[in-house]
Design a protein around this motif. Sequence first.
Motif, PDB file in Angstrom:
ATOM      1  N   LEU A  79       3.010   4.453  -3.995  1.00  0.00           N
ATOM      2  CA  LEU A  79       3.032   5.596  -3.075  1.00  0.00           C
ATOM      3  C   LEU A  79       4.462   6.000  -2.747  1.00  0.00           C
ATOM      4  O   LEU A  79       4.788   7.195  -2.710  1.00  0.00           O
ATOM      5  CB  LEU A  79       2.280   5.251  -1.781  1.00  0.00           C
ATOM      6  N   LEU A  80       5.332   5.020  -2.508  1.00  0.00           N
ATOM      7  CA  LEU A  80       6.738   5.334  -2.214  1.00  0.00           C
ATOM      8  C   LEU A  80       7.389   6.017  -3.414  1.00  0.00           C
ATOM      9  O   LEU A  80       8.158   6.963  -3.268  1.00  0.00           O
ATOM     10  CB  LEU A  80       7.510   4.060  -1.855  1.00  0.00           C
ATOM     11  N   THR A  85      -0.205 -10.261   3.730  1.00  0.00           N
ATOM     12  CA  THR A  85       0.725  -9.264   3.178  1.00  0.00           C
ATOM     13  C   THR A  85       1.946  -9.047   4.071  1.00  0.00           C
ATOM     14  O   THR A  85       3.090  -9.097   3.605  1.00  0.00           O
ATOM     15  CB  THR A  85      -0.028  -7.929   2.972  1.00  0.00           C
ATOM     16  N   PHE A  91      14.662  -0.654   2.501  1.00  0.00           N
ATOM     17  CA  PHE A  91      13.538   0.198   2.907  1.00  0.00           C
ATOM     18  C   PHE A  91      13.540   0.367   4.426  1.00  0.00           C
ATOM     19  O   PHE A  91      13.901  -0.566   5.156  1.00  0.00           O
ATOM     20  CB  PHE A  91      12.204  -0.420   2.467  1.00  0.00           C
ATOM     21  N   ARG A 122      -7.790  -0.961   5.540  1.00  0.00           N
ATOM     22  CA  ARG A 122      -6.869  -2.080   5.830  1.00  0.00           C
ATOM     23  C   ARG A 122      -7.625  -3.226   6.494  1.00  0.00           C
ATOM     24  O   ARG A 122      -7.357  -4.398   6.235  1.00  0.00           O
ATOM     25  CB  ARG A 122      -5.726  -1.567   6.716  1.00  0.00           C
ATOM     26  N   ARG A 169       6.499   9.633  -3.646  1.00  0.00           N
ATOM     27  CA  ARG A 169       7.126  10.468  -2.622  1.00  0.00           C
ATOM     28  C   ARG A 169       8.623  10.645  -2.867  1.00  0.00           C
ATOM     29  O   ARG A 169       9.246  11.502  -2.260  1.00  0.00           O
ATOM     30  CB  ARG A 169       6.954   9.821  -1.244  1.00  0.00           C
ATOM     31  N   ILE A 214       4.351   0.812   4.646  1.00  0.00           N
ATOM     32  CA  ILE A 214       3.578   1.258   3.474  1.00  0.00           C
ATOM     33  C   ILE A 214       3.456   0.113   2.461  1.00  0.00           C
ATOM     34  O   ILE A 214       2.384  -0.125   1.900  1.00  0.00           O
ATOM     35  CB  ILE A 214       4.226   2.513   2.850  1.00  0.00           C
ATOM     36  N   LEU A 215       4.552  -0.622   2.273  1.00  0.00           N
ATOM     37  CA  LEU A 215       4.505  -1.768   1.353  1.00  0.00           C
ATOM     38  C   LEU A 215       3.567  -2.855   1.868  1.00  0.00           C
ATOM     39  O   LEU A 215       3.045  -3.657   1.103  1.00  0.00           O
ATOM     40  CB  LEU A 215       5.908  -2.352   1.149  1.00  0.00           C
ATOM     41  N   ASP A 216       3.366  -2.885   3.185  1.00  0.00           N
ATOM     42  CA  ASP A 216       2.452  -3.872   3.781  1.00  0.00           C
ATOM     43  C   ASP A 216       1.011  -3.355   3.825  1.00  0.00           C
ATOM     44  O   ASP A 216       0.138  -4.004   4.396  1.00  0.00           O
ATOM     45  CB  ASP A 216       2.902  -4.216   5.207  1.00  0.00           C
ATOM     46  N   GLY A 217       0.785  -2.164   3.301  1.00  0.00           N
ATOM     47  CA  GLY A 217      -0.577  -1.638   3.268  1.00  0.00           C
ATOM     48  C   GLY A 217      -0.929  -0.754   4.441  1.00  0.00           C
ATOM     49  O   GLY A 217      -2.092  -0.372   4.607  1.00  0.00           O
ATOM     50  N   ILE A 253      13.158   1.977  -6.199  1.00  0.00           N
ATOM     51  CA  ILE A 253      11.806   1.503  -5.870  1.00  0.00           C
ATOM     52  C   ILE A 253      11.228   0.720  -7.049  1.00  0.00           C
ATOM     53  O   ILE A 253      10.621  -0.332  -6.875  1.00  0.00           O
ATOM     54  CB  ILE A 253      10.889   2.696  -5.483  1.00  0.00           C
ATOM     55  N   ARG A 286       0.236  -0.835  -4.534  1.00  0.00           N
ATOM     56  CA  ARG A 286      -0.136   0.497  -4.045  1.00  0.00           C
ATOM     57  C   ARG A 286       0.997   1.072  -3.197  1.00  0.00           C
ATOM     58  O   ARG A 286       1.353   2.252  -3.317  1.00  0.00           O
ATOM     59  CB  ARG A 286      -1.406   0.367  -3.206  1.00  0.00           C
ATOM     60  N   GLY A 287       1.580   0.238  -2.357  1.00  0.00           N
ATOM     61  CA  GLY A 287       2.691   0.674  -1.510  1.00  0.00           C
ATOM     62  C   GLY A 287       3.882   1.138  -2.330  1.00  0.00           C
ATOM     63  O   GLY A 287       4.428   2.224  -2.103  1.00  0.00           O
ATOM     64  N   TYR A 288       4.286   0.321  -3.327  1.00  0.00           N
ATOM     65  CA  TYR A 288       5.417   0.721  -4.176  1.00  0.00           C
ATOM     66  C   TYR A 288       5.099   2.031  -4.896  1.00  0.00           C
ATOM     67  O   TYR A 288       5.951   2.909  -5.013  1.00  0.00           O
ATOM     68  CB  TYR A 288       5.726  -0.374  -5.207  1.00  0.00           C
ATOM     69  N   GLU A 292      -2.290  -4.401  -2.336  1.00  0.00           N
ATOM     70  CA  GLU A 292      -1.701  -3.605  -1.254  1.00  0.00           C
ATOM     71  C   GLU A 292      -0.229  -3.305  -1.546  1.00  0.00           C
ATOM     72  O   GLU A 292       0.256  -2.205  -1.325  1.00  0.00           O
ATOM     73  CB  GLU A 292      -1.785  -4.378   0.075  1.00  0.00           C
ATOM     74  N   ARG A 293       0.465  -4.313  -2.061  1.00  0.00           N
ATOM     75  CA  ARG A 293       1.903  -4.173  -2.305  1.00  0.00           C
ATOM     76  C   ARG A 293       2.164  -3.168  -3.429  1.00  0.00           C
ATOM     77  O   ARG A 293       2.999  -2.276  -3.305  1.00  0.00           O
ATOM     78  CB  ARG A 293       2.460  -5.547  -2.690  1.00  0.00           C
TER      79      ARG A 293
END
Lengths: 93, 179
Positions: free
Chosen positions: B56-57, B13, A74, B124, B60, A81-84, B69, B52-54, B49-50
Motif C-alpha cells: 500500500l505504501l 505484528t 517511516f 484487523r 501511494r 500501515i505496516l502494522d496493518g 520502500i 500488504r502494508g509495504y 499484514e506487513r
Amino acid sequence: MSRKAHFPSPLKKRRTTLTLPTESLTEAHRIARRRKVNLSTVIAEALNEGLRLQTAAERGAEVLERYKKAFSGFSDEEISILDGVILEPAVRP
Amino acid sequence: MLNPAAGPFLFDTSAESWLGRAERSEALRWMRGYLLHYEIHISAVTVMERVRGYSLLWRRAEGSKRERIDAARVAYLTNLGRVVPLDGAIAVVAGEIMALVPEPPTPPRRSHQLLESRQERLARWRFDELIAATALVARMPLIHNNASDFEAIRSAIEGAPERFPGLGPLELIRCTSLV
C-alpha cells in the motif's frame, strides 16, 4: 533395523594442543572431577556452547540490522500501515 | 524484566515492529538476549499484514521513495524468522474466538484527519483473533502492543474454557513491559 540406526556415529575428533588461562583450566578440572568425566569432555562442551553463543550473537546482530532497514525512515502513520492499521483521510459530512 | 531465555514467544505484528525499531538500550538488550536462544516467531498473518502494508505504501509513493520502500520490504522478507503457518487446528480455535467475540472491543483508530474504516477495523480484529489462536495452539505466550484487543480475547477464552479443551490460558506479554 540396522545397528547404525540405533547408534549414530560419534562426532569426529582431532587432537590438538591449546594454551588456556590457568584459572579456566583449574575450573574445568574441578568440573570434570565433580562430573566424573575427562577434561576433554568439559572443554569440548564449553567450546561448543561458546561457539553456539557467538554464532547466535552474530546472527542476532544481523537480524536487528535488517529490522532497522525494514522499519526506519517511516512516519508514525506509515508504521501504522505496516502494522496493518490502514488509515484514510476522514470524509467530512 | 521477562527472561528472554524463557521463550520462544509469538510476536504480534505491532510488537515486532516496536521491538524492531527499538532504540532504547534495554529493549535492544532484551532482543539481543532473545536472539541468543530463539528465532523471532511470528504468525503467517503478520507476514500478510506487513506485506500488504509495504504494498500500500509503495502504491501511494513515487520515484525514489518507491525504491526505499522496496528495499525495506526486501530487508523485512530476508529477515523472516520462524513463521507459524495457519492450519486446521488454528482455524478451529480462531473460529471459536470469532464466534465468542465477533465485534472489536474498541472503535476504529483515528489520527488527526485520518480514520480507520469500519471494514478495516473489523478485518484487523479478525487478524488479531487469528494471531491469538496461533499463540494458543502453538502454546507460546504472545508478545503484543495492543492490550485492549488481546485482553478482550484472553478474557473471552477464560470465560469459555469448554470451547478450548486442552488449551489456554492465552498468555499475554505487553512489549513495553519487556524493558
